[in-house]
Design an enzyme around this catalytic site. Structure first.
Site, PDB file in Angstrom:
ATOM      1  N   CYS A 192       0.830  -1.206   0.000  1.00  0.00           N
ATOM      2  CA  CYS A 192       0.000   0.000   0.000  1.00  0.00           C
ATOM      3  C   CYS A 192       0.864   1.255   0.000  1.00  0.00           C
ATOM      4  O   CYS A 192       1.865   1.344   0.695  1.00  0.00           O
ATOM      5  CB  CYS A 192      -0.947  -0.024   1.189  1.00  0.00           C
ATOM      6  SG  CYS A 192      -2.148  -1.370   1.084  1.00  0.00           S
ATOM      7  N   SER A 469      -2.144   0.641  12.563  1.00  0.00           N
ATOM      8  CA  SER A 469      -1.650   0.544  11.199  1.00  0.00           C
ATOM      9  C   SER A 469      -0.738   1.721  10.926  1.00  0.00           C
ATOM     10  O   SER A 469      -0.899   2.805  11.490  1.00  0.00           O
ATOM     11  CB  SER A 469      -2.828   0.575  10.223  1.00  0.00           C
ATOM     12  OG  SER A 469      -2.395   0.848   8.918  1.00  0.00           O
TER      13      SER A 469
END
Length: 554
Positions: A192, A469
């Protein structure tokens, strides 16, 4: 060669016969056996293309006179695992990855290894294995995803989708807009696209000297990534010939370099879990107080998503990690005398490095801040420390005091946030989500993205003994140690207690007297383990504190 144990002499005739059952010929068995650890699977976007990378690695090994032998590694997609019990397995998978590679490489007497990871726990798990095995090794990751182009042609990423859910629940966007984000924010294979955990660790692998220049930033979809993989295959043979091993590279000084680059980049808070764990395998100790010392002397030079609007492809086109390192080296903030898997020193690697975009990699005299992107806070609520991505916190939240809103699980907290039960000024406390208490220390992007999506990230703080995260932004403070399940002070917080946070001063305080806390401690009863069978039950019994990297007891 180490592999002579399974291929040389009369006594290994049975072993050679097994190699020949797979089609190997004598000429291949006369060469070094190079394990190629391929983390390919069909459930992680960052790994879906790793067969292509691995094929290129094997071509490089063959060109340089080795015999490549591929074997797999497991991996968890943190994004898909997010928000449910699957996330408990993410951090826990790191130890399994390291252990399984140790088993494969040792059981089959491999001479060298090329590691092909990409995403969150796979990279540190492989780095731990490399240090533990200490045979010649090179890393080549799958590379970062391209940034998305969504509403208004604005750069976007996975975090955009998570925050869009919060915006939808708050009535700020409609269902059609939500679908537009869903279809556009993750436009290609790769890890990502922000400075989330996967890219943080791939960049730090390059800094540590285990990955070739470009490993951290060359986009997954570029042919240059395949060319890098071929070079990695060639270079591992050079490491073998020169007998350069991971522990020759992964020194105490190199971990200091990694922390300095971590601070300049504003990496994921998860790096402060993984670097100590990797260092432990290399025989090096990282103290959390040292993290603050390095942060104090290292300016924050890059603001990649979620802290800013740039993505990994922007860093790549600006000159990548080598350009960042050159900037720090010119200011004497890293040691460039150390050897790397190029066979050269850091200084030699940096000779051609150039910062091509001072907006992406700011010069030393124009940083985003004079101190690094991460901070470790200490106080009576976290005697052993807790971690925050300072570079992603709004200025008005660098100092905050508010009443505790206490939840014993991520699900309880997320429901309260989405249900409109959190007020401006609150300090959300999520506990029993640590390494033991989870078990597994879940990332909690759901509550933090819900806070941001609802526009509360400049008004509400969140603290937890779990973790976040790399996509998390705002005053989100994780890794509170000791954790609640171990009887840490976070277990004693009660609804309405005042909590004071001062990120710049590196302090976090529960405004309750020592006498009151002692009374609460006497009557404290730990929660029953949430999982009592299977791997996670064993993990919960063996894992240590987040402050030590959540490694297993030795």
């Amino acid at each position: 060669m180490k592999s002579d144990q399974v291929k040389k002499g009369v006594e290994t005739t049975p072993q050679r016969s097994l190699f020949k059952a797979m089609g190997y010929i004598d000429e291949e068995l006369e060469q070094p056996l190079v394990g190629v650890v391929n983390a390919f699977n069909e459930i992680i976007p960052g790994h879906i293309h790793l067969n292509t990378i691995t094929k290129a690695v094997k071509e490089g090994v063959r060109m340089a006179g080795g015999t490549p032998i591929e074997f797999p590694a497991i991996g968890v997609c943190d994004g898909i695992a997010m928000g449910h019990s699957g996330m408990k397995y993410s951090l826990a998978s790191r130890e399994l990855i390291a252990d399984s590679i140790e088993i494969m490489a040792t059981a089959h007497s491999l001479d060298a290894l090329v590691f092909v990871p990409n995403c969150d726990k796979i990279v540190p798990g492989m780095l731990m294995a490399a240090a533990r095995l200490n045979i010649p090794a090179v890393f080549v990751s799958g590379g970062p995803m391209l940034a998305g182009r969504s509403v208004g042609a604005k750069d976007s990423d996975l975090n955009t989708a998570f925050e869009a859910v919060g915006a939808f629940n708050a009535g700020k966007i409609d269902e059609q807009q939500l679908k537009e984000y869903e279809d556009s924010v993750c436009p290609s294979c790769g890890s990502c696209s922000g400075m989330f955990t996967a890219n943080s660790m791939n960049c730090l692998t390059e800094v540590l000297g285990l990955g070739l220049p470009g490993n951290g930033t060359i986009p997954a979809v570029l042919a240059e990534r395949v060319r890098l993989a071929k070079k990695a295959g060639i270079q591992v043979m050079e490491m073998f010939k020169r007998d350069i091993k991971p522990k020759d590279i992964m020194t105490q000084t190199n971990f200091v370099n990694a922390l300095a680059c971590d601070m300049a980049l504003g990496c994921s808070t998860n790096s402060i879990l993984h670097l100590p764990a990797i260092a432990s395998e290399a025989g090096v100790t990282i103290d959390l107080q040292e993290v603050n010392e390095i942060s104090a002397r290292t300016p924050h030079l890059c603001k990649l998503a979620p802290a800013g609007g740039h993505h990994l492809e922007d860093l790549y086109y600006a000159g990548g990690i080598q350009a960042l390192m050159k900037t720090l080296a010119d200011a004497n903030l890293i040691d460039t005398s150390l050897i790397t898997v190029t066979g050269k020193t850091i200084a030699e690697n940096l000779e051609t490095a150039v910062n091509k975009n001072p907006e992406v990699i700011r010069p030393i005299d124009n940083p985003y801040s004079q101190t690094g992107g991460l901070a470790v806070l200490f106080g009576n609520l976290a005697p052993d420390g807790c971690v925050v991505k300072q570079g992603a916190v709004a200025p008005e939240m660098l100092s905050h005091e508010g009443p505790a809103r206490v939840f014993n699980s991520e699900e309880e907290a997320t429901a309260a946030i989405r249900g409109g039960k959190i007020n401006k000024g609150d300090v959300i406390v999520i506990r029993y989500e640590g390494p033991k208490g989870g078990p597994g220390m879940r990332e909690m992007l759901f509550p933090t993205s819900a806070i941001a999506g609802m526009g509360l990230d400049k008004d509400v703080a969140l603290i937890t003994d779990g973790r976040f995260s790399g996509a998390t932004r705002g005053a989100s403070i994780g890794h509170v140690s000791p954790e609640a399940a171990a009887g840490g002070p976070i277990a004693l917080v009660e609804e309405g207690d005042l909590i004071a946070i001062d990120i710049l001063a590196r302090k976090i305080s529960l405004k309750v007297s020592d006498e009151e806390l002692a009374k609460r401690k006497e009557s404290w009863v730990p929660l029953e383990p949430k999982i009592k069978t299977g791997y996670l039950a064993r993990y919960g019994k063996l894992v240590t504190s987040a402050s030590t990297g959540a490694i297993f007891e030795k």
